[in-house]
Design an enzyme around this catalytic site. Sequence first.
Site, PDB file in Angstrom:
ATOM      1  N   CYS A   1      38.454  43.839  37.357  1.00  0.00           N
ATOM      2  CA  CYS A   1      39.042  44.645  36.277  1.00  0.00           C
ATOM      3  C   CYS A   1      39.257  46.100  36.735  1.00  0.00           C
ATOM      4  CB  CYS A   1      38.197  44.514  35.017  1.00  0.00           C
ATOM      5  SG  CYS A   1      39.155  44.868  33.550  1.00  0.00           S
TER       6      CYS A   1
ATOM      7  N   HIS B   1      36.593  39.375  34.260  1.00  0.00           N
ATOM      8  CA  HIS B   1      35.171  39.681  34.479  1.00  0.00           C
ATOM      9  C   HIS B   1      34.398  38.419  34.850  1.00  0.00           C
ATOM     10  CE1 HIS B   1      34.842  43.876  32.889  1.00  0.00           C
ATOM     11  NE2 HIS B   1      36.005  43.534  32.363  1.00  0.00           N
TER      12      HIS B   1
ATOM     13  N   GLU C   1      31.592  38.097  36.111  1.00  0.00           N
ATOM     14  CA  GLU C   1      30.127  38.276  36.059  1.00  0.00           C
ATOM     15  C   GLU C   1      29.545  37.852  34.714  1.00  0.00           C
ATOM     16  OE1 GLU C   1      32.334  40.587  35.720  1.00  0.00           O
ATOM     17  OE2 GLU C   1      31.700  42.106  34.275  1.00  0.00           O
TER      18      GLU C   1
HETATM   19  N1  GLN Z   1      41.246  49.445  31.032  1.00  0.00           N
HETATM   20  C1  GLN Z   1      40.266  49.766  32.041  1.00  0.00           C
HETATM   21  C2  GLN Z   1      40.820  50.745  33.069  1.00  0.00           C
HETATM   22  O1  GLN Z   1      41.931  51.090  33.036  1.00  0.00           O
HETATM   23  C3  GLN Z   1      39.749  48.523  32.722  1.00  0.00           C
HETATM   24  C4  GLN Z   1      38.984  47.687  31.719  1.00  0.00           C
HETATM   25  C5  GLN Z   1      37.846  46.913  32.310  1.00  0.00           C
HETATM   26  O2  GLN Z   1      37.395  47.162  33.421  1.00  0.00           O
HETATM   27  N2  GLN Z   1      37.310  46.021  31.526  1.00  0.00           N
HETATM   28  O3  GLN Z   1      40.106  51.181  33.930  1.00  0.00           O
END
Ligand code: GLN
Length: 200
Positions: free
Chosen positions: A81, A179, A181
């Site tokens: 992410c 994610h 994890e």
């Molecule tokens: N929207 C977040 C960002 O731009 C990422 C979201 C996340 O890691 N769950 O960093």
Amino acid sequence: MSAPAIGVLALQGDVREHLAMLGDAGAQTLAVRRPAELARVDGLVMPGGESTTIAKLARTFDLFDPLAERLREGMPAFGTCAGMIMLADRIEGGIAGQETFGGLDVVVRRNAFGRQVDSFEADLDVTGFAAPFHALFIRAPWVEKVGRDVSVVATVASGDAAGRIVAVRQGNLLATSFHPEITGDHRFHELFVELVRDTQ
Ligand code: GLN
């Protein structure tokens, strides 16, 4: 064979969950906040969170340049992410002047699935996995463009975002929009531990 030492960047996000998954997958684990800790790891996981905050905290902890340098030297890394955003060479939808560590020859779009879609789940067919991976997306990015040496590992199967790229690999770098994890499925962490082992 000795267990590889794998760090989790511990500036923000699901640090404990990643450490537990990596430990289960056979790694020696270490939370990484300082350059001396970074120097001890064979590979690094970058958790989700907020990429703008992670970049700022990495500067505050004097970790930004040493980390970017390790990536240039070929240290294996797995970004999830916001961690995927931090590994991208280029981003769309960032704030003015937003920095990334870089290494992955991709364009990643932040908050790509739209504001109304804060989070969603999807079953993904992942290259090399025998059964689908149940993925949890939270204000997730997607990969907008990939360079020549980047392999697409998973795309969204159906719905508005069908075909969007959500997992990639380039050499020792692995990144997912979601994610892994949280859902208790160890296959991405096992893949990463294996990848780090192969570089030793
Ligand atoms: N929207 C977040 C960002 O731009 C990422 C979201 C996340 O890691 N769950 O960093």
